[in-house]
Motif scaffolding. Structure first.
Motif, PDB file in Angstrom:
ATOM      1  N   GLU A 264       0.841  -1.194   0.000  1.00  0.00           N
ATOM      2  CA  GLU A 264       0.000   0.000   0.000  1.00  0.00           C
ATOM      3  C   GLU A 264       0.877   1.245   0.000  1.00  0.00           C
ATOM      4  N   SER A 265       0.413   2.263  -0.706  1.00  0.00           N
ATOM      5  CA  SER A 265       1.140   3.530  -0.757  1.00  0.00           C
ATOM      6  C   SER A 265       0.858   4.339   0.502  1.00  0.00           C
ATOM      7  N   LEU A 266       1.914   4.845   1.127  1.00  0.00           N
ATOM      8  CA  LEU A 266       1.779   5.747   2.263  1.00  0.00           C
ATOM      9  C   LEU A 266       2.168   7.170   1.869  1.00  0.00           C
ATOM     10  N   ILE A 267       3.396   7.343   1.383  1.00  0.00           N
ATOM     11  CA  ILE A 267       3.902   8.639   0.922  1.00  0.00           C
ATOM     12  C   ILE A 267       4.263   8.488  -0.549  1.00  0.00           C
ATOM     13  N   GLY A 268       3.907   9.480  -1.368  1.00  0.00           N
ATOM     14  CA  GLY A 268       4.206   9.335  -2.790  1.00  0.00           C
ATOM     15  C   GLY A 268       4.132  10.641  -3.542  1.00  0.00           C
ATOM     16  N   ASP A 269       4.265  10.529  -4.845  1.00  0.00           N
ATOM     17  CA  ASP A 269       4.170  11.668  -5.757  1.00  0.00           C
ATOM     18  C   ASP A 269       2.698  11.915  -6.077  1.00  0.00           C
ATOM     19  N   PRO A 270       2.216  13.141  -5.952  1.00  0.00           N
ATOM     20  CA  PRO A 270       0.787  13.401  -6.162  1.00  0.00           C
ATOM     21  C   PRO A 270       0.336  13.429  -7.613  1.00  0.00           C
ATOM     22  N   GLY A 271       1.201  13.105  -8.572  1.00  0.00           N
ATOM     23  CA  GLY A 271       0.764  12.963  -9.955  1.00  0.00           C
ATOM     24  C   GLY A 271       0.880  14.240 -10.773  1.00  0.00           C
ATOM     25  N   THR A 272       0.234  14.229 -11.933  1.00  0.00           N
ATOM     26  CA  THR A 272       0.426  15.283 -12.938  1.00  0.00           C
ATOM     27  C   THR A 272      -0.568  16.421 -12.817  1.00  0.00           C
ATOM     28  N   GLY A 273      -1.813  16.108 -12.510  1.00  0.00           N
ATOM     29  CA  GLY A 273      -2.823  17.158 -12.386  1.00  0.00           C
ATOM     30  C   GLY A 273      -3.403  17.559 -13.722  1.00  0.00           C
ATOM     31  N   SER A 274      -2.728  18.456 -14.425  1.00  0.00           N
ATOM     32  CA  SER A 274      -3.282  19.021 -15.651  1.00  0.00           C
ATOM     33  C   SER A 274      -2.153  19.381 -16.609  1.00  0.00           C
ATOM     34  N   TYR A 275      -2.510  19.515 -17.875  1.00  0.00           N
ATOM     35  CA  TYR A 275      -1.589  20.062 -18.870  1.00  0.00           C
ATOM     36  C   TYR A 275      -2.009  21.478 -19.268  1.00  0.00           C
ATOM     37  N   TYR A 276      -3.209  21.600 -19.838  1.00  0.00           N
ATOM     38  CA  TYR A 276      -3.639  22.893 -20.372  1.00  0.00           C
ATOM     39  C   TYR A 276      -4.876  23.441 -19.663  1.00  0.00           C
ATOM     40  N   ARG A 277      -5.760  22.555 -19.234  1.00  0.00           N
ATOM     41  CA  ARG A 277      -7.088  22.979 -18.811  1.00  0.00           C
ATOM     42  C   ARG A 277      -7.073  23.751 -17.498  1.00  0.00           C
ATOM     43  N   ASN A 278      -6.193  23.355 -16.582  1.00  0.00           N
ATOM     44  CA  ASN A 278      -6.137  23.980 -15.256  1.00  0.00           C
ATOM     45  C   ASN A 278      -4.698  24.416 -14.977  1.00  0.00           C
ATOM     46  N   PRO A 279      -4.306  25.599 -15.419  1.00  0.00           N
ATOM     47  CA  PRO A 279      -2.908  26.029 -15.278  1.00  0.00           C
ATOM     48  C   PRO A 279      -2.418  26.035 -13.833  1.00  0.00           C
ATOM     49  N   GLU A 280      -3.305  26.358 -12.883  1.00  0.00           N
ATOM     50  CA  GLU A 280      -2.870  26.388 -11.487  1.00  0.00           C
ATOM     51  C   GLU A 280      -2.550  24.982 -10.981  1.00  0.00           C
ATOM     52  N   TRP A 281      -3.277  23.961 -11.470  1.00  0.00           N
ATOM     53  CA  TRP A 281      -2.926  22.580 -11.122  1.00  0.00           C
ATOM     54  C   TRP A 281      -1.555  22.230 -11.699  1.00  0.00           C
ATOM     55  N   ARG A 282      -1.360  22.624 -12.944  1.00  0.00           N
ATOM     56  CA  ARG A 282      -0.095  22.326 -13.623  1.00  0.00           C
ATOM     57  C   ARG A 282       1.085  22.869 -12.818  1.00  0.00           C
ATOM     58  N   GLU A 283       0.975  24.110 -12.389  1.00  0.00           N
ATOM     59  CA  GLU A 283       2.066  24.721 -11.644  1.00  0.00           C
ATOM     60  C   GLU A 283       2.299  24.009 -10.315  1.00  0.00           C
ATOM     61  N   ALA A 284       1.220  23.709  -9.616  1.00  0.00           N
ATOM     62  CA  ALA A 284       1.364  23.100  -8.297  1.00  0.00           C
ATOM     63  C   ALA A 284       1.937  21.694  -8.371  1.00  0.00           C
ATOM     64  N   HIS A 285       1.458  20.877  -9.285  1.00  0.00           N
ATOM     65  CA  HIS A 285       1.878  19.476  -9.329  1.00  0.00           C
ATOM     66  C   HIS A 285       3.307  19.299  -9.838  1.00  0.00           C
TER      67      HIS A 285
ATOM     68  N   ASP B  51      -6.475  22.222  -0.687  1.00  0.00           N
ATOM     69  CA  ASP B  51      -6.478  23.674  -0.606  1.00  0.00           C
ATOM     70  C   ASP B  51      -6.524  24.285  -2.003  1.00  0.00           C
ATOM     71  N   ASP B  52      -7.577  25.026  -2.293  1.00  0.00           N
ATOM     72  CA  ASP B  52      -7.732  25.618  -3.623  1.00  0.00           C
ATOM     73  C   ASP B  52      -6.813  26.813  -3.838  1.00  0.00           C
ATOM     74  N   ASP B  53      -6.520  27.549  -2.788  1.00  0.00           N
ATOM     75  CA  ASP B  53      -5.691  28.742  -2.953  1.00  0.00           C
ATOM     76  C   ASP B  53      -4.269  28.382  -3.386  1.00  0.00           C
ATOM     77  N   SER B  54      -3.681  27.402  -2.710  1.00  0.00           N
ATOM     78  CA  SER B  54      -2.303  27.009  -3.034  1.00  0.00           C
ATOM     79  C   SER B  54      -2.245  25.873  -4.046  1.00  0.00           C
ATOM     80  N   ALA B  55      -3.388  25.214  -4.295  1.00  0.00           N
ATOM     81  CA  ALA B  55      -3.470  24.009  -5.145  1.00  0.00           C
ATOM     82  C   ALA B  55      -2.632  22.875  -4.570  1.00  0.00           C
ATOM     83  N   LEU B  56      -2.355  22.916  -3.253  1.00  0.00           N
ATOM     84  CA  LEU B  56      -1.633  21.842  -2.584  1.00  0.00           C
ATOM     85  C   LEU B  56      -2.624  20.946  -1.836  1.00  0.00           C
ATOM     86  N   GLY B  57      -2.148  19.744  -1.494  1.00  0.00           N
ATOM     87  CA  GLY B  57      -3.015  18.804  -0.803  1.00  0.00           C
ATOM     88  C   GLY B  57      -3.986  18.111  -1.731  1.00  0.00           C
TER      89      GLY B  57
END
Length: 705
Positions: free
Chosen positions: A459-480, A614-620
């Motif tokens: 089971e995964s405990l700590i890991g990489d949170p993945g890619t998020g987005s390419y074009y559609r959500n720029p704030e996700w792209r930056e955060a991930h 958290d939507d403001d920081s796009a973290l979590g």
């Protein structure tokens, strides 16, 4: 960019504008050769299989249907949905398109891509997300229809496939529209169309006119791919797709006048790229697991077809496939969850089965079916239709010495790709000590030097949170892509590497490995990403996970000048709940404790934090699919202190088998009295856990326990 790259790009722009962006479609005489050869002759030769089938065939279909009935049933259901113009990509809901299909319309976002030359469409700043429309226009659903006809004998599947192809060709003349934006899309689409024609060789629906239209389009695409293929800083996985397309087209249609040139140029260049993009230890040069799988499947498709045609393929292709298999098996192990690192857009090299995304284990099954030389103890992988179609007619043996280091316990180190794997019983740790990415732009790399993942009991405990987005959500792209989102240290709120755009890094953090001891469970490395600060900082991480200890000690050492603000983050799998536990955190799964973290800092005060969704920081957030994310806890320790200082983190995973009594058995804090001291270059760490007291002294490159 280098001066030669600038010149190359300017020449390409000039050539494009002189031609108005339209591709030169070869004339019939250029395609078929001189003399009186006609399209009727060409189609007859194609039906007779003068060059032999690429992959498909009625006899093979019958064998596959007998062996994999459930997978065939799923494929037929997917083909039925395609007959109804029903499509589903990424995490988006299924849509049903009209007939004829509007190949430029994205109904999910209400976007109509413009009717203009492809080079004049700015896909990065266009009216919508180009990923969805490109996925539709790759036509990777057409091979489903061709194989469904072979499995069922029902001609209606061929009729739909060829009608949709007719519609696409009419709407998308070479060089026009979003589907021709870049040679890469032409290359991937060419594989889909070539394999579809291969599966419909004997269909009455494949008329002379249809065959001629399809071949003209494929020929225009092959010329476009070879002439305008990616070079210099852009020569990543796109280049492999741009070469694989013409190679497959040439092998499908060897009678065409230019087929021999296409094949020779493309296969020779693919052999070179196989060496460049799959490193000597088997890791992918792009530092992105999803793209490694994508590149190797492109190489496998071409190698499999070459074996069908000639009985051999270039050694450099098969050797790269073998190297990658060895590396990926070392990374995922027998039961570990599949890791995330770098970008992953869930793209397929070829879709011969209906699965919504390619897993690493499925990919290994495809590779093993082609190599037909499965080593003892190899990772178990599910059977798939893609594996069945690409399976070798005879064993393809590869015996190459690679630089990957492994142990009997399953630990491994890839010195070229920079991945360390520490395994001890149910515990697996992965640590990134590699480059940011591939080539100067590192397009698909994340700013995650020295990042870790921790798995326990599969089971995964700590890991990489993945890619998020390419074009559609720029704030996700930056955060991930950011350092802060990964299980590493972030200094002064800045990324380790400097961004230049959503697919561009201007300055790369360079990692130096100091020590790897697989048997002792030690990984020690540092990076220079924060040397650029006015008061420079070097971040060094030493992970100590000896097989004799249940605890894992992570020492983050910060040396340099000045006073700095540091976050050390530990992003958690989304099925975990996190709560404070003394000077640390505890994670639970379904109410049962599975992990405890304790922190201590030399020369400063520890502040613990935890963010979730958290939507403001796009973290979590945690992203398993492109354009989709779910909330996930990301605890961290924060310190504002003068350099040098050390942050010590003790990770203690618990087996879930302690349930249901775990709530009562475990004390409020399972790690106690953690302290770290630094004096004259000597680091000393002490703590108490469920196994008793521990003391670690660290001086330079020596450790005493």
């Amino acid at each position: 960019m280098s001066a030669p790259e600038v010149v190359w790009r300017l020449r390409g722009v000039g050539r494009t504008y002189r031609s108005g962006g339209r591709y030169g479609v070869p004339t019939d005489s250029e395609l078929l050769g001189s003399g009186h050869r006609t399209w009727s002759d060409a189609l007859s030769a194609f039906r007779e299989g003068a060059g032999g089938a690429l992959l498909f065939g009625k006899t093979r279909a019958e064998e596959i249907a007998d062996r994999l009935p459930l997978q065939v049933e799923a494929l037929i259901r997917a083909a039925e949905r395609t007959c109804e113009n029903r499509f589903e990509f990424f995490a988006d809901p299924e849509v049903r398109l009209d007939t004829p299909i509007d190949w430029w319309s994205d109904p999910l976002r209400g976007v109509q891509w413009p009717s203009k030359p492809a080079h004049r469409i700015d896909h990065r700043r266009g009216p919508g997300d180009p990923k969805w429309i490109w996925e539709l226009n790759r036509l990777q659903h057409l091979p489903w229809l061709a194989s469904a006809r072979m499995f069922t004998g029902e001609e209606r599947f061929a009729t739909v496939a060829l009608s949709q192809l007719d519609s696409w060709i009419v709407r998308n003349p070479p060089g026009w529209g979003i589907a021709w934006r870049g040679a890469f899309e032409a290359g991937i689409r060419s594989i889909s169309v070539a394999l579809t024609l291969d599966g419909l060789r004997d269909s009455p629906a494949l008329t002379e006119a249809r065959f001629a239209r399809a071949v003209r389009m494929l020929a225009a695409g092959a010329e476009r791919c070879l002439q305008d293929r990616s070079r210099f800083s852009s020569a990543n996985n796109h280049l492999v797709g741009e070469l694989a397309g013409p190679a497959i087209v040439a092998l499908l249609l060897p009678e065409l006048r230019h087929a021999a040139r296409w094949e020779a140029d493309a296969v020779a260049a693919l052999a070179v790229e196989a060496d460049r993009q799959i490193l000597p230890d088997g890791a992918g040069a792009e530092q992105a697991l999803g793209y490694q799988v994508f590149v190797v499947e492109l190489l496998t498709v071409v190698a499999a077809v070459l074996f069908r045609r000639y009985g051999h393929a270039p050694d450099r292709l098969t050797a790269a496939i073998f190297r990658s298999r060895e590396y990926l098996e070392a990374v995922i192990g027998e039961c570990d969850p599949e890791p995330h690192y770098g970008d992953d857009d869930q793209g397929f090299a070829v879709r011969l089965g209906p699965e919504p995304r390619r897993t690493v284990r499925e990919h290994l099954g495809i590779v093993d079916a082609f190599l037909a030389d499965r080593p003892a103890g190899a990772v178990e992988s599910p059977e798939s239709l893609t594996a069945a179609w690409l399976s070798s007619a005879r064993p393809v043996k590869v015996r190459e010495q690679i630089t990957l280091r492994t142990t009997a316990a399953g630990s491994a180190f890839a010195p070229d790709g920079g991945m360390a794997v520490l395994r001890s019983g149910p515990r697996t740790i992965l640590m990134d000590v590699g480059a940011l990415g591939y080539l100067s732009i590192a397009a698909h790399g994340h700013s995650d030097a020295l990042a870790m993942s921790l798995n326990f009991a599969g089971e995964s405990l700590i890991g990489d949170p993945g890619t998020g987005s390419y074009y559609r959500n720029p704030e996700w792209r930056e955060a991930h892509r950011s350092t802060r989102a990964h299980a590493t240290a972030c200094v002064d709120g800045l990324d380790q590497s400097v961004r230049g755009g959503p697919f561009l890094w201007m300055r790369h953090a360079q990692v130096r490995v100091r020590e790897i001891d697989l048997l002792g469970g030690i990984v020690d490395a540092e990076h220079d990403g924060y040397r650029r600060l006015p008061a420079p900082v070097v971040h060094r991480r030493r992970v100590m996970a000896p097989p004799t200890l249940k605890s894992v000690l992570v020492l983050d050492l910060f040396t340099g000048r000045g006073r700095h603000d540091v976050h050390v983050s530990w992003p958690m799998a989304p099925d975990l709940e996190v709560e404070p536990a003394g000077a640390g955190h505890r994670a639970r799964r379904r109410g049962v404790p599975v992990l405890e973290l304790a922190y201590a800092v030399s020369g400063g005060v520890v502040t613990t934090e935890a963010v979730r969704g958290d939507d403001d920081s796009a973290l979590g957030w945690w992203s398993r699919e492109l354009e989709h994310r779910v909330p996930a806890w990301a605890p961290s320790v924060r310190c504002h202190a003068d350099l040098p200082f050390v942050c010590a983190t003790v990770l203690l995973p618990f087996p879930e088998s302690r349930a249901p009594g775990a709530h009562a058995v475990l004390p409020a804090r399972s790690i106690a009295d953690l302290r770290v001291d630094v004096e004259e270059g000597r680091v000393q760490v002490e703590w108490i856990d469920l196994d008793g007291p521990h003391r670690v002294a660290f001086e330079m490159d020596r450790v005493r326990t």
